[in-house]
Design a protein around this motif. Structure first.
Motif: not given
Ligand code: FAD
Ligand code: NAP
Length: 537
Positions: A63, A79-82, A85, A89, A93, A223, A225
């Motif tokens: 991502s 903020e990317w979560t994975e 993505p 998501e 974006y 995910p 971090d």
């Protein structure tokens, strides 16, 4: 929906497509003070990430690398979560980008460009939209997507089938459930590999119809971090520069050794490290010759086949899932999120269409040469008329009424994948014969959009009305792209890279394999030399 009234004012540019490319092109042209409008056939923005909303759809470039680099503020705030993505998501974006840069007011949704004609006297394009009528502008920019025209199976009888039919590339916004159904999925490329494990969780029975198996590498999705996000954000500028100068838009250390000059144990250790990195390029990029030598390629292919045998309990099934008809990497590899493991489930069955080809759709399901399979729903993951399909679908007429489809009858011809001789003031974003699909496309899209904007700005500064690729520069480029491709194993595979997936499409290796860094330097050189290879008037 009618074309926005604002679009009818004297326009500098018409951009076709509101995916990643069209959105950024609009932003760049506005920054130059130009009046531009975007025409998009879909009911929303996002292109690929609007249309391909099938369950399991996910990006397969990390991502934080598959995101725009043009705005440091955007980079820092999103903020990317994975690691990889999911489709919603990525779409969120892109919607955020459209809002943040106030793009929507110049985008018309639900309108298709059907034709475009260059008026030599006025030096303007007249573009026909449906619905919406005609618009004119000095520049026409096709941001129509490399993978935006779905390809249906050639198998007859789909209209007779009475169950539900879903196309991964036109999934729609409603949530389609498969609980308790007998489902068939046709196609085992990237879309099939992503949708199959998710449907298997719901369906009572899942039958996968496979004509050609894919090589799949575990995605290792997880995910992100906070610490790695912070580190990436702190070093984003250097990372972006490394992306731009890399081979595929994904920075990596180039391999130094041949797969054939090391011991089997060393080779497997390198492949294992690539396997564990969970990305598209590391395993295949372990050695210098995996994509150029059949013998070297076979060592990587066999490594992955051994992994398939380890993942799939039934040896016959593992064998059927193991690709043998093309070199690894020459059809796009897939990232696996539970794909091979799905075939260990008792309600999942594989039908090998090489052994028992599809004959027809029937009212109740599909018939192969062996038998009829009754199905409540069929999911078609049968790919795209890639790279040229969306351009060829528009009736484009250039100088002297020349028809683009005729000029490309034996395959696409252009200069740098950006411009076509005989078609002034027309640009294609990530067109055929540019790195496009053989790269992190975000990087290639940004490079094309910026080059086009730079070209238009330079024309304005010099007072030029038109720019057009010369026939000579075009011929040289077409030859160069073919020559670079021919050094590799890519053209040997029946893939969408060569047009082989669409019956009747000329067989031409469509992307440019010189690498995004080298390609960018070539484009920049052309611009620095006053648009060498172009005629400016
Ligand atoms: P698109 O997103 O295809 O947008 C083109 C738009 O033009 C479409 O919305 C279409 O409706 C519109 N359009 C076309 N013709 C007309 C017309 N005549 N009139 C009006 N509108 C028209 N690439 C990667 O690098 N990494 C990935 O992980 C990745 N994942 C992918 C997953 C899927 C399921 C698919 C299909 C492709 C994926 N790709 C990936 C490639 C992806 O297409 C590009 O990364 C990128 O999204 C392309 O953006 P684009 O704006 O160039 O084209
Ligand atoms: P694809 O790779 O072309 O796969 C299409 C599949 O359908 C192939 O298995 C093909 O078999 C099969 N097929 C086509 N026509 C058929 C027919 N008549 N009968 C039986 N089988 C048939 O298409 P895709 O999976 O949509 O992927 C296209 C590209 O989009 C990818 O390569 C990738 O670039 C991008 N993509 C990326 C992701 C991601 O992970 N981010 C996800 C989806 C798509 P043959 O191989 O034998 O033709």
């Amino acid at each position: 929906m009618a074309v926005r009234e604002a679009a009818r004012e004297a326009l500098d540019a018409i951009i076709v497509g509101a995916g990643i490319a069209g959105l950024y092109q609009l932003h760049r042209l506005r920054e130059l003070g130009l009046r531009a409008t975007v025409i998009e056939a879909a009911g929303g923005i996002g292109g690929t990430w609007y249309w391909n909303s099938y369950p399991g759809a996910r990006c397969d470039i990390p991502s934080m690398s598959y995101s725009y680099s043009f705005s440091p503020e955007l980079e820092q705030e999103w903020e990317w979560t994975e690691k990889y993505p999911a489709q919603p998501e990525v779409l969120r974006y892109l919607e955020h980008v459209a809002e943040r840069f106030d793009l929507l007011r110049d985008i018309t949704l639900g309108s298709r460009v059907t034709a475009a004609r260059f008026d030599e006297t006025a030096a303007r394009w007249t573009v026909t939209t449906d619905p919406g009528g005609d618009l004119t502008a000095r520049f026409l920019i096709l941001a129509t997507g490399c993978l935006s025209v779905p390809k249906l199976p050639e198998t007859p009888g789909l209209d007779r089938y009475r169950g539900r039919v879903h196309l991964t590339a036109r999934w729609g916004t409603g949530k389609a459930g498969f609980d308790g159904l007998r489902v068939g999925v046709i196609g085992t490329g990237s879309s099939g590999v992503q949708v199959i494990p998710v449907i298997a969780e719901q369906a009572a029975e899942l039958t996968v119809f496979q004509r050609t198996p894919s090589f799949c590498i575990p995605a290792g999705n997880r995910p992100l971090d906070a610490a790695e996000v912070a580190a990436m954000k702190a070093g984003y500028r250097q990372w972006r520069e490394a992306q731009r100068t890399s081979g595929f838009g994904i920075p990596s250390d180039p391999p130094a050794r041949s797969a054939l000059e090391v011991s089997a144990a060393e080779r497997d250790a390198a492949y294992q490290a690539g396997w564990e990195r969970g990305d598209l390029t590391s395993l295949i990029g372990s050695f210098t010759d995996v994509l150029v030598s059949r013998e070297a390629n076979e060592t990587a292919a066999e490594f992955v086949r051994a992994k398939i045998r380890a993942a799939v309990g039934d040896p016959g099934l593992a064998n059927a899932l193991s690709p043998r008809t093309y070199p690894i990497g020459t059809k796009r590899p897939c990232l696996d999120s539970g794909y091979y493991a799905t075939f260990n489930k008792s309600h999942v069955r594989l039908v090998d269409l090489r052994a028992t080809p599809l004959q027809e759709f029937t009212p109740a399901g599909v018939r192969t040469t062996q038998r009829e399979h009754e199905l409540d729903a069929i999911v078609l993951a049968t790919g795209f008329d890639a790279l040229t399909g969306a351009i060829a679908a528009i009736d484009i007429r250039g100088r002297d009424g020349a028809v683009l489809a005729d000029a490309w009858r034996d395959g696409p011809r252009n200069y740098l994948g950006l411009a076509v001789a005989g078609f002034p003031n027309l640009f294609t974003v990530t067109g055929p014969l540019s790195p496009s699909v053989l790269s992190n496309m975000m990087v290639s899209i940004e490079q094309h959009v910026e080059w086009i904007a730079g070209c238009i700005a330079a024309m304005a500064a010099a007072g030029h009305r038109t720019i057009e690729a010369t026939g000579r520069a075009q011929d040289n480029w077409v030859r160069h792209v073919a020559m670079v491709g021919a050094v590799t194993l890519f053209p040997s595979a029946d893939s969408w890279y060569t047009g082989a997936n669409v019956p009747g499409k000329p067989r031409v290796f469509l992307p440019y394999l010189g690498g995004v860094g080298e390609y960018r330097r070539a484009c920049d050189r052309v611009a620095a030399r006053g648009y060498q290879g172009f005629a400016l008037a």
